[in-house]
Write an enzyme that holds these catalytic residues in place. Structure first.
Site, PDB file in Angstrom:
ATOM      1  N   LYS A   1       6.295  -1.043  -3.692  1.00  0.00           N
ATOM      2  CA  LYS A   1       5.817  -2.398  -3.412  1.00  0.00           C
ATOM      3  C   LYS A   1       4.448  -2.660  -4.020  1.00  0.00           C
ATOM      4  O   LYS A   1       4.024  -3.820  -4.121  1.00  0.00           O
ATOM      5  CB  LYS A   1       5.792  -2.671  -1.908  1.00  0.00           C
ATOM      6  N   ASP A   2       3.718  -1.602  -4.431  1.00  0.00           N
ATOM      7  CA  ASP A   2       2.404  -1.776  -5.041  1.00  0.00           C
ATOM      8  C   ASP A   2       2.463  -1.944  -6.553  1.00  0.00           C
ATOM      9  O   ASP A   2       1.436  -2.217  -7.182  1.00  0.00           O
ATOM     10  CB  ASP A   2       1.502  -0.576  -4.721  1.00  0.00           C
TER      11      ASP A   2
ATOM     12  N   ARG B   1       2.526 -12.003   2.520  1.00  0.00           N
ATOM     13  CA  ARG B   1       3.923 -12.052   2.962  1.00  0.00           C
ATOM     14  C   ARG B   1       4.000 -11.940   4.476  1.00  0.00           C
ATOM     15  O   ARG B   1       4.703 -12.713   5.138  1.00  0.00           O
ATOM     16  CB  ARG B   1       4.714 -10.913   2.299  1.00  0.00           C
ATOM     17  N   ARG B   2       3.285 -10.942   5.025  1.00  0.00           N
ATOM     18  CA  ARG B   2       3.292 -10.792   6.482  1.00  0.00           C
ATOM     19  C   ARG B   2       2.624 -11.983   7.155  1.00  0.00           C
ATOM     20  O   ARG B   2       3.099 -12.490   8.169  1.00  0.00           O
ATOM     21  CB  ARG B   2       2.599  -9.481   6.863  1.00  0.00           C
TER      22      ARG B   2
ATOM     23  N   ARG C   1      -8.033  -4.821   5.979  1.00  0.00           N
ATOM     24  CA  ARG C   1      -7.764  -3.898   4.882  1.00  0.00           C
ATOM     25  C   ARG C   1      -7.957  -2.466   5.352  1.00  0.00           C
ATOM     26  O   ARG C   1      -8.437  -2.206   6.431  1.00  0.00           O
ATOM     27  CB  ARG C   1      -8.726  -4.164   3.704  1.00  0.00           C
TER      28      ARG C   1
ATOM     29  N   ARG D   1      -6.504   1.134   9.848  1.00  0.00           N
ATOM     30  CA  ARG D   1      -5.972  -0.040  10.537  1.00  0.00           C
ATOM     31  C   ARG D   1      -5.550   0.277  11.967  1.00  0.00           C
ATOM     32  O   ARG D   1      -5.741  -0.526  12.877  1.00  0.00           O
ATOM     33  CB  ARG D   1      -4.830  -0.647   9.718  1.00  0.00           C
TER      34      ARG D   1
ATOM     35  N   CYS E   1      -0.417 -12.094  -6.161  1.00  0.00           N
ATOM     36  CA  CYS E   1      -0.848 -11.712  -4.812  1.00  0.00           C
ATOM     37  C   CYS E   1      -1.131 -12.931  -3.954  1.00  0.00           C
ATOM     38  O   CYS E   1      -1.304 -12.821  -2.753  1.00  0.00           O
ATOM     39  CB  CYS E   1      -2.101 -10.845  -4.891  1.00  0.00           C
TER      40      CYS E   1
END
Length: 325
Positions: free
Chosen positions: A96-97, A144-145, A162, A168, A255
């Protein structure tokens, strides 16, 4: 010792976060197995496979969203340079990156079997996203989230959060935010599955393109290395990723564009769902396709074209800029 037609030691380039290193070790073990290397990480000597942790620009920048700093290519450009310069022979990435298009001369040689693609809801204040109090603060760095959270709960507030997985989780423990969302795959690979308060079904929150997949990138001209990676590659994961990345490529997402997509092999065929959302989650364009596995890329592209045809200009303000998502 690596086979005579491969470099010795074979160097795996990766980011230096705990999750990235765990993924690199997983690739090292898989490579060691197919190459017959008894000590794949070279713990008893200089031969075999070694892991080189490379600090990327994306890891250094923690004070602002990736969309403001240049995109997810910030997580890959130093690793790409290591490949081109011969300092690494393969690089390992969370799929996904990866940028929408890799630099000329680099290819995804294969993927390991895909982990759980779902997102995990994490909170010490609520049992689920729906149980959050109105006005609660959800921390995430993913548009997206953010978009899908606000689509489901327009009464909560989303703020930037971040850092690596451990950072996190610590911020949740400290009460900096009321909740966050992380990939279940990352929690599983770090042995932290028990930290998930709830797992969100894909029908409720569609994952990121490539979520849960570990992609192995090599130089296109390194045929022997490509062949070695092909021997460990998981075909269903590669096919699904091809459809998802085709969808993303048509949308030319950045992004600053909330895009989600998930393809899976079902009954010998492939099924794909894709979403394009506004940042506040109020506008959504969805597309769905099913077909033959051999048509994976075409199905993803066709879904992307449908979304483009139905999307308002406001949903893709940055499309001409290209880049990553």
């Amino acid at each position: 010792m690596t086979p005579h037609n491969l470099p010795s030691p074979l160097v795996i380039g990766t980011r230096g976060s705990p999750l990235a290193l765990a993924q690199a070790r997983e690739v090292a073990r898989a490579l060691g197995n197919v190459l017959g290397i008894g000590d794949p990480l070279g713990e008893n000597g200089p031969d075999g496979i070694v892991i080189d942790a490379i600090r990327t620009t994306g890891d250094i920048i923690q004070d602002r969203a990736l969309s403001e700093a240049g995109g997810k290519g910030l997580f890959t450009k130093e690793l790409d340079a290591a490949l081109f310069e011969g300092r690494a022979h393969v690089t390992v990435h969370s799929a996904k990156d990866l940028p929408t298009d890799l630099p000329d001369g680099l290819v995804i040689a294969g993927c390991l079997p895909r982990e759980d693609v779902r997102d995990a809801f994490i909170s010490v204040k609520a049992a689920s996203l729906t149980a959050l109090s109105p006005g609660a603060v959800v921390g995430t760095a993913s548009l997206r989230r953010q978009a899908q959270v606000l689509r489901l709960r327009p009464d909560v507030r989303v703020t930037l959060l971040r850092g690596n997985v451990g950072t996190r989780l610590q911020r949740i423990h400290e009460g900096a935010v009321d909740a966050t969302l992380l990939a279940v795959a990352g929690l599983n690979r770090l042995g932290l599955a028990d930290r998930a308060t709830a797992v969100i079904p894909v029908e409720t929150m569609l994952p990121a393109i490539g979520q849960g997949a570990i992609a192995i990138v090599v130089r296109e001209q390194d045929i022997a290395i490509r062949e070695a990676v092909t021997r460990l590659a998981d075909a269903p994961t590669g096919i699904a990723l091809e459809a998802e990345r085709a969808f993303l490529r048509v949308l030319d997402g950045s992004c600053r564009t909330p895009i989600a997509g998930y393809a899976r092999i079902v009954g010998g065929g492939i099924h794909f769902n894709g979403l394009l959302l506004s940042e506040d989650g109020r506008e959504v364009v969805a597309a769905e396709r099913s077909g033959a596995v051999a048509d994976a890329r075409a199905l993803g592209e066709d879904a992307g074209r449908e979304v483009l045809a139905r999307a308002s200009p406001a949903l893709l303000p940055h499309r001409k800029g290209g880049g990553t998502w």
